[in-house]
Design a protein around this motif. Structure first.
Motif, PDB file in Angstrom:
ATOM      1  N   LEU A 123      30.643  27.231  38.671  1.00 17.40           N
ATOM      2  CA  LEU A 123      31.232  28.169  38.454  1.00 17.40           C
ATOM      3  C   LEU A 123      32.821  28.645  38.185  1.00 17.40           C
ATOM      4  O   LEU A 123      32.860  29.083  39.097  1.00 17.40           O
ATOM      5  CB  LEU A 123      29.766  29.263  38.490  1.00 17.40           C
ATOM      6  CG  LEU A 123      28.894  29.012  38.179  1.00 17.40           C
ATOM      7  CD1 LEU A 123      28.036  29.720  39.073  1.00 17.40           C
ATOM      8  CD2 LEU A 123      28.702  29.188  36.599  1.00 17.40           C
ATOM      9  N   GLU A 124      33.324  29.210  37.569  1.00 14.34           N
ATOM     10  CA  GLU A 124      34.042  29.915  37.569  1.00 14.34           C
ATOM     11  C   GLU A 124      34.430  31.048  37.783  1.00 14.34           C
ATOM     12  O   GLU A 124      35.959  31.205  38.647  1.00 14.34           O
ATOM     13  CB  GLU A 124      34.998  29.915  35.874  1.00 14.34           C
ATOM     14  CG  GLU A 124      35.080  28.261  35.200  1.00 14.34           C
ATOM     15  CD  GLU A 124      35.822  27.909  34.093  1.00 14.34           C
ATOM     16  OE1 GLU A 124      36.373  28.821  34.421  1.00 14.34           O
ATOM     17  OE2 GLU A 124      36.209  27.025  33.866  1.00 14.34           O
ATOM     18  N   SER A 125      34.102  32.146  37.586  1.00 14.31           N
ATOM     19  CA  SER A 125      34.224  33.264  37.989  1.00 14.31           C
ATOM     20  C   SER A 125      33.335  33.685  39.459  1.00 14.31           C
ATOM     21  O   SER A 125      32.220  33.304  39.886  1.00 14.31           O
ATOM     22  CB  SER A 125      34.507  34.384  36.727  1.00 14.31           C
ATOM     23  OG  SER A 125      32.939  34.234  36.541  1.00 14.31           O
ATOM     24  N   ILE A 126      34.099  34.648  39.807  1.00 13.33           N
ATOM     25  CA  ILE A 126      32.657  35.384  41.110  1.00 13.33           C
ATOM     26  C   ILE A 126      32.036  35.850  40.637  1.00 13.33           C
ATOM     27  O   ILE A 126      30.866  35.938  40.825  1.00 13.33           O
ATOM     28  CB  ILE A 126      33.735  36.062  42.376  1.00 13.33           C
ATOM     29  CG1 ILE A 126      33.419  36.411  43.333  1.00 13.33           C
ATOM     30  CG2 ILE A 126      34.429  37.544  41.682  1.00 13.33           C
ATOM     31  CD1 ILE A 126      32.800  35.257  44.229  1.00 13.33           C
TER      32      ILE A 126
ATOM     33  N   GLY B  38      28.002  37.165  49.027  1.00  9.33           N
ATOM     34  CA  GLY B  38      28.646  36.882  50.136  1.00  9.33           C
ATOM     35  C   GLY B  38      30.232  37.013  49.275  1.00  9.33           C
ATOM     36  O   GLY B  38      30.868  36.880  50.577  1.00  9.33           O
ATOM     37  N   LYS B  39      30.569  36.532  48.846  1.00 10.54           N
ATOM     38  CA  LYS B  39      31.681  36.732  47.546  1.00 10.54           C
ATOM     39  C   LYS B  39      32.082  35.021  48.435  1.00 10.54           C
ATOM     40  O   LYS B  39      34.067  35.212  48.145  1.00 10.54           O
ATOM     41  CB  LYS B  39      32.218  37.741  47.729  1.00 10.54           C
ATOM     42  CG  LYS B  39      31.489  39.107  47.194  1.00 10.54           C
ATOM     43  CD  LYS B  39      32.484  39.968  47.488  1.00 10.54           C
ATOM     44  CE  LYS B  39      31.706  41.124  46.928  1.00 10.54           C
ATOM     45  NZ  LYS B  39      32.570  42.547  46.116  1.00 10.54           N
ATOM     46  N   HIS B  40      31.441  33.972  48.445  1.00 11.11           N
ATOM     47  CA  HIS B  40      32.504  33.309  49.210  1.00 11.11           C
ATOM     48  C   HIS B  40      32.874  32.097  47.551  1.00 11.11           C
ATOM     49  O   HIS B  40      31.412  32.014  46.151  1.00 11.11           O
ATOM     50  CB  HIS B  40      32.123  31.609  49.895  1.00 11.11           C
ATOM     51  CG  HIS B  40      30.940  32.557  50.970  1.00 11.11           C
ATOM     52  ND1 HIS B  40      31.738  33.379  52.151  1.00 11.11           N
ATOM     53  CD2 HIS B  40      29.594  33.144  51.070  1.00 11.11           C
ATOM     54  CE1 HIS B  40      31.207  33.254  52.841  1.00 11.11           C
ATOM     55  NE2 HIS B  40      29.778  34.448  52.071  1.00 11.11           N
ATOM     56  N   ILE B  41      34.098  31.963  47.382  1.00 12.39           N
ATOM     57  CA  ILE B  41      34.899  31.677  46.425  1.00 12.39           C
ATOM     58  C   ILE B  41      33.781  29.890  46.321  1.00 12.39           C
ATOM     59  O   ILE B  41      34.036  29.264  45.084  1.00 12.39           O
ATOM     60  CB  ILE B  41      35.917  31.464  46.051  1.00 12.39           C
ATOM     61  CG1 ILE B  41      36.811  32.390  46.209  1.00 12.39           C
ATOM     62  CG2 ILE B  41      36.823  30.515  44.983  1.00 12.39           C
ATOM     63  CD1 ILE B  41      36.281  33.635  44.990  1.00 12.39           C
TER      64      ILE B  41
END
Length: 302
Positions: free
Chosen positions: A96-99, A152-155
C-alpha cells in the motif's frame, strides 16, 4: 546467564530491560528448583531466558488474555502456517503506497481481530500484525474486550522475524525424557494456578503495573487490574509463600508519582523489596521514556 531468545512482541512493561536485575536476584538455590511458573506471561522475556538456558524441568506459563495465549499455542503447534499468514499480511501492508491506505488496512484488520471469527492461526497472525503496526506497540482492551489501540502510522514495519518465531516454537516444543512437553500453556486467572505451585517451584509474577503516570493505563484485558486486584494478588502471594515456593514479583514504584505513596511498601512489608532501574520505551511522550525505578519483591533475601 544471557537470554538466547528475545521476545518478538512489543509489550508495555516487558521485562527485556529489567532482565539482568531479575537474573541477579534469582534464588541462590535456583539450580535445585524443578518447576517454573509465570502467571502473567505477556511477551515472555523472563520465561524465554530461563527456558532457553534449560533452567527447569517443567514450565507453566499463563495469561488471562486468551488471544495472547492462542498465539503461544499457534507458535507451538502451527509455526509454519503462522509464518505464512504473517508473510501475506506483511506483503499486503507494504504494497500500500499511502499512509492513508495503510491506516484503512490497519482498521480493517483490527475489526477482523475483534470479531474473532477467524481460525486460530489467522487470529495469531492478526495479533502479531496489530502489535507491530499499532500505536507504541500497546495491547489494550475496552470494557467489552475489544482491542482499541489506534493506528501507529508505521511506514515500513518489520512485522515479524521468522527465526525468532521458530526459536520460540522450538522452546515451546521441548520435551522431557518421557517425551512429554516441558512447557504447559494455560489461559486463566492467576488465582487458578495454585495447584501447580509447591515447595519445589519458582514463581515470577509480572502483573499489569499500577499506573505511575497520570492517566496511565493497565487495561490489558477487559477486567482491568486495579488496586483491589493488586491486594488479591498479594493475598495469593502470601498463600504461595506458605506453600514454601520461591517467589519474585515486579511492579511499578508508586513513589515516582508521589514520594509519599507507600502502597506496595505496606502491601508487601513482610517481604524483601528492592528498587531497581529499568529503561521504559513505551510512553506517549518521548520525555517520559528512560530509566525509572521499579520494584522487585521476593520472599527470600539475596
Amino acid at each position: 546467564m544471557e537470554s538466547k531468545i528475545k521476545p518478538f512482541l512489543k509489550w508495555a512493561g516487558g521485562k527485556t530491560q529489567l532482565l539482568q536485575q531479575i537474573i541477579e536476584n534469582l534464588p541462590e538455590n535456583i539450580e535445585q528448583i524443578r518447576k517454573y511458573v509465570e502467571p502473567f506471561v505477556g511477551a515472555g522475556a523472563v520465561f524465554l531466558c530461563l527456558a532457553s538456558n534449560n533452567c527447569f524441568d517443567e514450565y507453566i506459563i499463563n495469561d488471562i488474555n486468551h488471544k495472547l495465549i492462542n498465539l503461544y499455542i499457534v507458535m507451538r503447534d502451527n509455526c509454519d502456517e503462522l509464518i505464512e499468514e504473517l508473510r501475506i499480511l506483511k506483503e499486503l501492508y507494504l504494497s500500500l503506497e499511502s499512509i492513508e491506505k495503510k491506516e484503512e488496512f490497519y482498521y480493517k484488520i483490527r475489526d477482523e481481530f475483534n470479531e474473532e471469527n477467524s481460525n486460530s492461526i489467522r487470529m495469531g497472525a492478526l495479533f502479531v500484525f496489530l502489535n507491530k503496526t499499532c500505536f507504541n506497540g500497546l495491547y489494550r482492551e475496552n470494557s467489552k474486550g475489544k482491542f482499541n489501540v489506534p493506528f501507529g502510522k508505521h511506514i515500513s514495519p518489520g512485522i515479524y522475524q521468522e527465526n525468532e518465531i521458530r526459536d520460540i516454537s522450538q522452546v515451546l516444543n521441548t520435551k522431557n525424557s518421557n517425551g512429554e512437553l516441558k512447557v504447559k500453556i494455560l489461559n486463566t486467572s492467576f488465582e487458578n494456578i495454585n495447584e501447580y505451585i509447591d515447595n519445589n517451584t519458582f514463581v515470577y509474577f509480572d502483573p499489569p503495573y499500577r499506573p505511575v503516570t497520570l492517566g496511565g493505563f493497565n487495561s490489558y484485558s477487559k477486567s482491568g487490574f486495579n488496586d483491589d486486584s493488586q491486594i488479591k494478588l498479594r493475598d495469593f502471594y502470601d498463600d504461595m509463600d506458605k506453600k514454601g515456593a520461591k517467589l519474585m514479583l515486579s511492579n511499578s514504584d508508586p513513589r515516582i508519582l508521589d514520594k509519599d505513596d507507600d502502597f506496595f511498601d505496606l502491601l508487601y512489608k513482610k517481604f524483601s523489596i528492592k528498587r531497581v532501574r529499568a529503561s521504559r520505551m513505551i510512553n506517549s511522550k518521548g520525555s517520559g521514556r528512560g530509566a525509572i525505578s521499579e520494584l522487585l519483591i521476593t520472599n527470600y533475601d539475596k
